[in-house]
Every structure is written in structure tokens, then in C-alpha cells.
Design an enzyme around this catalytic site. Structure first.
Site, PDB file in Angstrom:
ATOM      1  N   GLU A  83      62.461  43.603   8.290  1.00 28.44           N
ATOM      2  CA  GLU A  83      61.839  43.689   9.619  1.00 28.44           C
ATOM      3  C   GLU A  83      60.410  44.175   9.464  1.00 28.44           C
ATOM      4  O   GLU A  83      60.057  44.767   8.453  1.00 28.44           O
ATOM      5  CB  GLU A  83      62.595  44.712  10.484  1.00 28.44           C
ATOM      6  CG  GLU A  83      64.002  44.326  10.804  1.00 28.44           C
ATOM      7  CD  GLU A  83      64.802  45.525  11.309  1.00 28.44           C
ATOM      8  OE1 GLU A  83      64.241  46.327  12.082  1.00 28.44           O
ATOM      9  OE2 GLU A  83      65.960  45.651  10.912  1.00 28.44           O
ATOM     10  N   LYS A 102      57.426  46.764  10.362  1.00 27.36           N
ATOM     11  CA  LYS A 102      57.353  48.176  10.746  1.00 27.36           C
ATOM     12  C   LYS A 102      56.264  48.315  11.801  1.00 27.36           C
ATOM     13  O   LYS A 102      55.078  48.200  11.512  1.00 27.36           O
ATOM     14  CB  LYS A 102      57.030  49.021   9.516  1.00 27.36           C
ATOM     15  CG  LYS A 102      57.150  50.509   9.743  1.00 27.36           C
ATOM     16  CD  LYS A 102      57.145  51.241   8.408  1.00 27.36           C
ATOM     17  CE  LYS A 102      57.415  52.718   8.561  1.00 27.36           C
ATOM     18  NZ  LYS A 102      56.360  53.444   9.249  1.00 27.36           N
ATOM     19  N   ASP A 107      53.888  50.009  14.486  1.00 26.23           N
ATOM     20  CA  ASP A 107      53.195  51.285  14.428  1.00 26.23           C
ATOM     21  C   ASP A 107      52.970  51.836  15.832  1.00 26.23           C
ATOM     22  O   ASP A 107      52.049  51.434  16.532  1.00 26.23           O
ATOM     23  CB  ASP A 107      51.853  51.086  13.713  1.00 26.23           C
ATOM     24  CG  ASP A 107      51.373  52.378  13.095  1.00 26.23           C
ATOM     25  OD1 ASP A 107      52.136  53.355  13.088  1.00 26.23           O
ATOM     26  OD2 ASP A 107      50.225  52.406  12.626  1.00 26.23           O
ATOM     27  N   TYR A 152      64.914  48.272  17.040  1.00 26.38           N
ATOM     28  CA  TYR A 152      65.297  47.913  15.679  1.00 26.38           C
ATOM     29  C   TYR A 152      66.596  48.530  15.169  1.00 26.38           C
ATOM     30  O   TYR A 152      67.016  48.249  14.070  1.00 26.38           O
ATOM     31  CB  TYR A 152      64.165  48.226  14.705  1.00 26.38           C
ATOM     32  CG  TYR A 152      63.668  49.650  14.787  1.00 26.38           C
ATOM     33  CD1 TYR A 152      64.436  50.710  14.335  1.00 26.38           C
ATOM     34  CD2 TYR A 152      62.412  49.929  15.317  1.00 26.38           C
ATOM     35  CE1 TYR A 152      63.982  52.004  14.416  1.00 26.38           C
ATOM     36  CE2 TYR A 152      61.947  51.227  15.393  1.00 26.38           C
ATOM     37  CZ  TYR A 152      62.745  52.263  14.943  1.00 26.38           C
ATOM     38  OH  TYR A 152      62.291  53.544  15.029  1.00 26.38           O
ATOM     39  N   LYS A 187      54.972  49.921   2.607  1.00 29.21           N
ATOM     40  CA  LYS A 187      53.727  50.066   3.368  1.00 29.21           C
ATOM     41  C   LYS A 187      52.703  49.041   2.897  1.00 29.21           C
ATOM     42  O   LYS A 187      52.443  48.940   1.695  1.00 29.21           O
ATOM     43  CB  LYS A 187      53.151  51.470   3.153  1.00 29.21           C
ATOM     44  CG  LYS A 187      53.981  52.566   3.803  1.00 29.21           C
ATOM     45  CD  LYS A 187      53.552  52.817   5.227  1.00 29.21           C
ATOM     46  CE  LYS A 187      54.393  53.888   5.865  1.00 29.21           C
ATOM     47  NZ  LYS A 187      53.709  55.050   6.350  1.00 29.21           N
ATOM     48  N   CYS A 241      17.884  66.139  20.960  1.00 30.58           N
ATOM     49  CA  CYS A 241      17.983  64.703  21.131  1.00 30.58           C
ATOM     50  C   CYS A 241      17.067  63.983  20.142  1.00 30.58           C
ATOM     51  O   CYS A 241      15.893  64.329  20.033  1.00 30.58           O
ATOM     52  CB  CYS A 241      17.606  64.328  22.564  1.00 30.58           C
ATOM     53  SG  CYS A 241      17.585  62.552  22.823  1.00 30.58           S
ATOM     54  N   CYS A 280      14.159  62.217  22.459  1.00 26.87           N
ATOM     55  CA  CYS A 280      13.213  62.925  23.323  1.00 26.87           C
ATOM     56  C   CYS A 280      13.081  64.396  22.946  1.00 26.87           C
ATOM     57  O   CYS A 280      12.334  65.134  23.577  1.00 26.87           O
ATOM     58  CB  CYS A 280      13.610  62.781  24.788  1.00 26.87           C
ATOM     59  SG  CYS A 280      15.049  63.772  25.212  1.00 26.87           S
ATOM     60  N   CYS A 325      22.363  64.708  26.105  1.00 26.69           N
ATOM     61  CA  CYS A 325      20.949  64.966  26.339  1.00 26.69           C
ATOM     62  C   CYS A 325      20.776  64.937  27.855  1.00 26.69           C
ATOM     63  O   CYS A 325      21.135  63.972  28.503  1.00 26.69           O
ATOM     64  CB  CYS A 325      20.090  63.880  25.693  1.00 26.69           C
ATOM     65  SG  CYS A 325      18.401  63.873  26.333  1.00 26.69           S
ATOM     66  N   CYS A 333      14.195  60.435  28.803  1.00 24.41           N
ATOM     67  CA  CYS A 333      14.783  60.051  27.519  1.00 24.41           C
ATOM     68  C   CYS A 333      14.918  58.523  27.478  1.00 24.41           C
ATOM     69  O   CYS A 333      15.628  57.921  28.272  1.00 24.41           O
ATOM     70  CB  CYS A 333      16.131  60.738  27.364  1.00 24.41           C
ATOM     71  SG  CYS A 333      16.884  60.452  25.776  1.00 24.41           S
TER      72      CYS A 333
END
Ligand code: AMP
Ligand code: ZN
Length: 665
Positions: free
Chosen positions: A111, A113, A115, A222, A309, A403, A406, A421, A427
Site C-alpha cells: 500500500e 504510505k 502522509d 488502511y 520510505k 528594514c 528604508c 517594517c 518604504c
């Protein structure tokens, strides 16, 4: 059984079947609209007849239950983990261990897997009675109210199911739904979710099940657990579960040898990229349940199952620098600039580092060799640092305090992950970002003007804010780089044309933080003009449907800025729609003021939505259920018999669509 009860049961069964076709088989058997009509009918009947309440009715899927603290309950059967393997050798070793206990005839079920977040569902007499998270394997959290909102989880089984059993599976969030959720968040100036898996498991722990109902979660099953299940093998149990109404992916395959297992692994190692959800491997299970019994468990996992995996599409590369981007709201996002590297078919040069916490958590530094992964999400992510390769002279990353554009001091408010900022007015990336948002497709939709040109116009000093766009002349823009005569014409025309964009979109375009498309619509329709919104108090704003504190505060802040008011006045002078137009307001009367109207059935000359709009535009209120407060019912074809009964009982007038239209003329 009386007829009302029969009607309710019939509707429940019908809706269940449509749900099953759509969410489990991916094959719609009814239009959304028809589904909603039937669901509404069921909800109305159930509201009127609480004696027939059923916690597993399809009407319960919209949520509503709020859980403050999730109860921790024992699993009836322990939820084990799986041993992991990473190579062909690992799998051959596993088979050798098995063969010491079982000599012949081993079949395997392979099957995928999935996630997500594991879940254990309990069914009694065909009804879902409980859903527990895995927790520590012995005890999990009771998240039943939330799981019920997931449409692919059957609330009522079909066929020859056993009287009581547990079934295990994975709650997942498919890529498409995940990316959509993030688009909306980004639009609202909120931080996007990191990955589908965490978002899925986080969703299960939301307190308000109505919120869970809105998330496009799915449940893939499952494993069957319990006694007297009437199955002899894993593969058979998957087939049975499918017949009872569960979503069990068809990838599962029964094979006779470990070589065939390896073929399955190879096939899905590449093919999985075409799946609509995330997978991180394959799970191989000894097929015979009797053999599973003989093999038993180690302290942590079954001996009869093994996870393989996949090697995630992962590469390592060098972090060349960290730069900081300033968004249109002033939010700072650190970006990793990487030595370009091939990954899952594309060249990756940059990855988001999200925020200061993430940088600290990874302890990532310029010069580090880092691991990068790309899933189905839009942006590649950095998983970690290869500390063994860290240069000796490396120094911890210090997050910027000012920033980058600016130079004003950055601020991080309590409870927020992002630094900001606050130099809203000067800016540059914020200025450019706001104008880019203003012209974007869902906002003013200015044809002939793109994001890069906006940046150029700002850098060249031709515009400082979006209102300046309306004063641009062809002579000013023609000298710009790559601007042909024709394109200059188009640009100016596009800008002029945007003066017809309706008020609700202008309200979205001006870029008030947290005011997305939907909220802008709500505000525009409620207040009808920008002046009314400017004059609204916070309390006032909170009265509007769906407006909470965060939004109300942000609206107030926006209009308290003199600069913003100045810009809005200019927009007004240039003829941008800052109130609903006469056309939009036409047909808006108070003729239905004080009336509560119910709509029922299907109409021929007008859609249900148009009808609703007409009622609202004329000052009426729409209600979904008939009561003594109902003024009258606009009835179409196929109005539910029970509704009709109720109307007669209460002596409420029924009129058809034509009569209704007459009344508001
Ligand atoms: P791990 O968390 O690495 O121990 O892996 C075990 C988890 O894999 C289980 O708890 C399940 O949630 C998940 N899983 C996903 N797909 C399957 C599957 N087809 N069979 C068994 N477990 C699965
Ligand atoms: Zn700045």
C-alpha cells in the site's frame, strides 16, 4: 414509522449516497445546487422534528460543535508504529526474519504510505461512534466532532459490516486544497501554512468544528481491527472496507514475492508525484491475518508490516546568502539564496526561511551546506543543515533589526511570527506592493500594466501611490524601458477603463490589511459608500456580518491615516467608484422592510440567488425556516410537502415568483 420520519430517512439516505459518490468515488451524481436544496430541506425537517435527531445525519457534517478540551481516551486496540526500511537489502532482511517463523506461502499487500495524521474510527452497528487520534498509541484525543465534518468519512455504513470494529486511516489534506487555503491566507496578509501534513493534524485539533468543515480534508483507510471481522487477509479487508463505504485507494496490490514488492516500490517512487496528495513511502504487510498472528509484535511495531520510505526528492546545496523581502503589508520574509541545484525537475535557487524563529530553529548560517526538499507545495523548503560540513569560522545568523529597504527599525508584535517594517508611507517595496495589488486581476484589473512596470514607474519617480496612476500621460511612460508606442496607449487606456470597476472591488484594491475580497464585498454592500465606512465606529463595524475585531481595528487604522484619506480623495476626483453606482443602487428600495421571507423550491424565470438578492436589495430579510414570523413564502416547483403543511398550519401565504416580482415592481 410515520411519514415525516420516512421522509427524513429517505433524504438522509439520498444525501449519504450523493456524498459517497462525490467524496469517496470522486464521481458527482447531483449538482451542488440540488444537493444544497435537499440538504436544506433535511435541515428544516430536522429542526422542526427534534425527536428524529440523529448524530450521524448528513446534516451534521457542517459542524457546529465546539470542543474546548479534547478528552483523552484509551484505544481499544493499541495503535502501533511501523518499522522503517530504506533499501532493497532492508526488505530482504525483513523477509529473512519472517521466514524463520513462517516457512512457506507468504503473500504481501503493498500500500502507499499516506502522509497525514493517523486516526482510529470506531463503528458500532454501522454508525461512527468515536474518532481518536493516535496519541501515544495507547491513548488518543477524542476528535469525533471534527472528524464527522470530513465528507469521505462515512457516518453510516452500507452492506454486510460487522457489528463493532475499529478502522484506522490517515487524515490528509490534498495539495490542491492546501494550496487554495494558502492563497487565501496570503491574500489576507496572513502567514501561509507550511505543509499539508501539519495542517491536516492541526485541523483535527481546532476547537470549532465549523472551521474544520470548511477545510478540504480527506480520510484514507488502511487497517481493520477487531474480532470476528469475517476476513482472512489484509487485502480482503481493504476490499470489504471499500464496500462498506470507506475511501481506500486503489493503489493497493497483492503480490507473491519480495521481488514484486520491489517493483511496486520502484513504480510508485516516480508515479507518486502524480498523486493529488502527499505520500512518503510504501507499507508492506503480510497478507494472511493468521500469519500476522503468528508473527506478532515487537515492543513498538508489528513484525508483519514494514514501511519503505521513499527517498524524498532532496538535495544538499550551499547557502550563499540570506536576504530579506518586504511585502506590501511591511511583513519581512527571510529568503535563502542557494547555489542553484536540480530538484524534482526544476532548478532551485531560493527557498523561504519564513521568519526569525525558523532561522533559529534550523540554526542555519551563511556558508552552510543545507538539505532542500520540494513537495507538491509551491515553495521549496529547507529541512536542515549538514552540521558536519559547517565551516570552522561560521557565525550564528543575526536577524536584521532594520528594514533592508528604508532602514527604519523593525517591530515584532507579541503573538506574531513576522517582523514588520512600519514605515508604511516611504518604504519602497510596500509602496510598489500596494500598487501592484491595486492593479491586480481581482482588484482594478488594469490591462496593459504589469507588476514590473509598476516597479519601474515608482523607481523612476513617476508615481508615489495608486492615485497617481490616473494622472499618468502617454508622454511620461513612452520613454520607459521596453515601452512601445502601442503599449503606452494600452496602459493609459487600461488605467482610464478601471474607473468603471465597481466599488466593492475598489475597496478590496486599496489594500486594507485583512480586507480580502469577501470582506470588501460585505463592507461595500453594507455601507454603500467609502464615506459611510470612514465614518463608521469600531462598534458599528463589528455589527457587520463576518467582521471581527482584527478586521474592524485594521479598517479604523487605515482611515485614520491622513495620507490614505488624501489618496482616496484624489481617487474620487479622478472618477474612481467610491460608492455604489446608480445602477447598483437601482432596484434598491425599502419596499420589503420589516418582512421576513422564505424561499422554497425551484424557480423557472429566476435563479434562487437572484431571488435572494432581490429580497435583500429591497430591504427584506431571508429566513430558511418557516415560523409564525414568516411574512410569506415565495414558492417554486417541488416545494417540500412538509414545508407546505407547515405553511398551511400557520396560515402563511404562498406566492409564486411572478407574483413576487409584481410586488416589488
Ligand atoms: P511512523 O509514523 O513512521 O511510525 O509510521 C506509521 C504511520 O504510518 C502509521 O501510524 C500510519 O498513520 C501511517 N500510515 C500511512 N499509510 C499507511 C498504510 N497504508 N498502512 C499503515 N500505516 C500507514
Ligand atoms: Zn521599510
Amino acid at each position: 414509522m410515520n411519514t415525516i420520519q420516512q421522509k427524513i430517512e429517505a433524504l438522509r439516505n439520498e444525501l449519504r449516497e450523493h456524498n459517497y459518490n462525490y467524496y469517496v468515488l470522486d464521481n458527482a451524481s447531483i449538482s451542488d445546487y440540488e444537493f444544497d436544496v435537499k440538504l436544506k430541506e433535511l435541515q428544516d425537517l430536522e429542526a422542526k422534528h427534534p425527536e428524529f435527531f440523529d448524530a450521524n445525519s448528513p446534516s451534521q457534517r457542517v459542524g457546529g460543535e465546539v470542543t474546548k478540551n479534547f478528552e483523552n481516551l484509551p484505544h481499544e486496540h493499541r495503535m502501533y508504529s511501523l518499522d522503517n526500511s530504506y533499501s532493497k537489502e532492508d526488505l530482504l532482511d525483513w523477509e529473512n526474519r519472517i521466514k524463520k517463523i513462517i516457512e512457506t506461502n507468504i503473500q504481501y499487500t503493498c500500500e502507499l504510505k499516506y502522509d497525514g495524521a493517523s486516526i482510529s474510527l470506531t463503528y458500532e452497528n454501522g454508525k461512527l461512534t468515536r474518532a481518536l487520534t493516535r496519541g501515544d498509541g495507547f491513548q488518543g484525543d477524542n476528535v469525533t466532532a471534527n472528524v464527522k465534518t470530513i465528507k469521505s468519512v462515512p457516518l453510516q455504513l452500507k452492506g454486510d459490516y460487522p457489528p463493532k470494529f475499529d478502522i484506522r486511516g490517515e487524515i490528509i489534506l490534498p495539495f490542491e486544497g492546501f494550496n487554495n487555503m494558502n492563497e487565501t491566507r496570503i491574500e489576507l496578509g496572513e502567514e501561509p501554512y507550511r505543509n499539508p501534513r501539519n495542517t491536516a493534524s492541526g485541523s483535527l485539533k481546532l476547537q470549532d468544528s465549523t472551521e474544520v468543515a470548511k477545510r478540504p480534508l480527506e480520510c484514507l483507510l488502511y487497517n481493520l481491527t477487531g474480532s470476528n471481522l469475517g476476513v482472512k487477509t489484509q487485502f480482503e479487508s481493504l476490499e470489504k472496507a471499500r464496500q462498506w463505504g470507506f475511501k481506500v485507494p486503489n493503489a493497493a496490490k497483492l503480490v507473491d514475492s519480495i521481488e514484486a514488492v520491489l517493483e511496486f516500490v520502484d513504480y510508485w517512487n516516480t508515479e507518486r508525484h502524480k498523486l493529488p496528495y502527499e505520500t512518503d513511502g510504501v507499507v508492506i504487510k503480510v497478507n494472511s491475518l493468521q500469519q500476522q498472528d503468528e508473527l506478532g509484535y515487537t515492543a513498538k511495531s508489528p513484525r508483519w508490516a514494514m514501511a519503505y520510505k521513499f527517498k524524498a526528492e532532496q538535495v544538499s546545496t550551499r547557502l550563499q546568502s540570506i536576504t530579506y523581502q518586504v511585502g506590501r503589508t511591511g511583513a519581512i520574509t527571510p529568503v535563502a539564496n542557494l547555489e542553484p541545484v536540480e530538484l524534482a525537475g526544476t532548478t532551485v535557487k531560493r527557498a523561504s526561511l519564513h521568519n526569525a524563529d525558523q532561522i533559529n530553529k534550523l540554526d542555519i548560517r551563511v556558508g552552510d551546506e543545507v538539505f532542500v526538499e520540494k513537495g507538491g507545495e509551491i515553495i521549496p523548503k529547507i529541512l536542515g543543515v549538514d552540521f558536519s560540513k559547517r565551516p570552522l569560522d561560521s557565525k550564528p545568523t543575526e536577524y536584521i533589526t532594520h528594514c533592508p529597504e528604508c532602514y527604519s527599525s523593525l517591530v515584532r508584535q507579541e503573538g506574531e511570527a513576522q517582523h514588520y517594517c512600519l514605515n508604511y508611507l516611504e518604504c519602497k517595496p510596500q509602496i510598489i506592493g500596494r500598487i501592484q495589488h491595486f492593479i491586480s486581476r481581482k482588484a482594478m484589473d488594469i490591462e496593459g500594466l504589469g507588476g514590473e512596470t509598476v516597479a519601474l514607474l515608482v523607481t523612476e519617480g513617476l508615481i508615489k501611490n495608486y492615485s497617481d496612476l490616473y494622472e499618468l500621460t502617454k508622454e511620461q511612460v513612452t520613454p520607459l524601458e521596453r515601452m512601445a508606442d502601442k503599449s503606452a496607449d494600452n496602459l493609459i487606456q487600461g488605467i482610464q477603463k478601471s474607473k468603471t470597476i465597481p466599488f466593492e472591488r475598489v475597496l478590496y484594491a486599496i489594500g486594507i490589511r485583512y480586507v480580502g475580497e469577501t470582506v470588501a464585498k460585505k463592507l461595500a454592500r453594507h455601507y454603500k459608500s467609502i464615506d459611510a465606512i470612514i465614518n463608521a465606529s469600531e462598534d458599528d463595524l463589528l455589527q457587520v456580518d463576518e467582521i471581527g475585531f482584527k478586521i474592524a481595528e485594521s479598517v479604523i487604522a487605515f482611515f485614520s491615516s491622513e495620507e490614505n484619506i488624501f489618496i482616496l480623495n484624489r481617487l474620487k476626483q479622478f472618477g474612481v467608484q467610491l460608492e455604489m453606482s446608480h445602477e447598483e443602487l437601482i432596484g434598491k428600495t425599502n419596499k420589503l422592510e420589516g418582512q421576513t421571507i422564505v424561499i422554497s423550491g425551484v424557480f423557472e424565470s429566476i435563479s434562487r440567488n437572484e431571488l435572494k438578492k432581490l429580497i435583500e436589495d429591497n430591504g427584506g430579510k431571508i429566513s430558511s425556516s418557516i415560523s409564525s414570523k414568516t411574512s410569506y413564502i415565495v414558492a417554486g416547483d417541488n416545494m417540500g410537502p412538509s414545508k407546505k403543511d407547515k405553511a398551511t398550519q400557520l396560515g402563511i401565504e404562498l406566492i409564486n415568483e411572478h407574483e413576487f416580482l409584481q410586488r416589488i415592481r
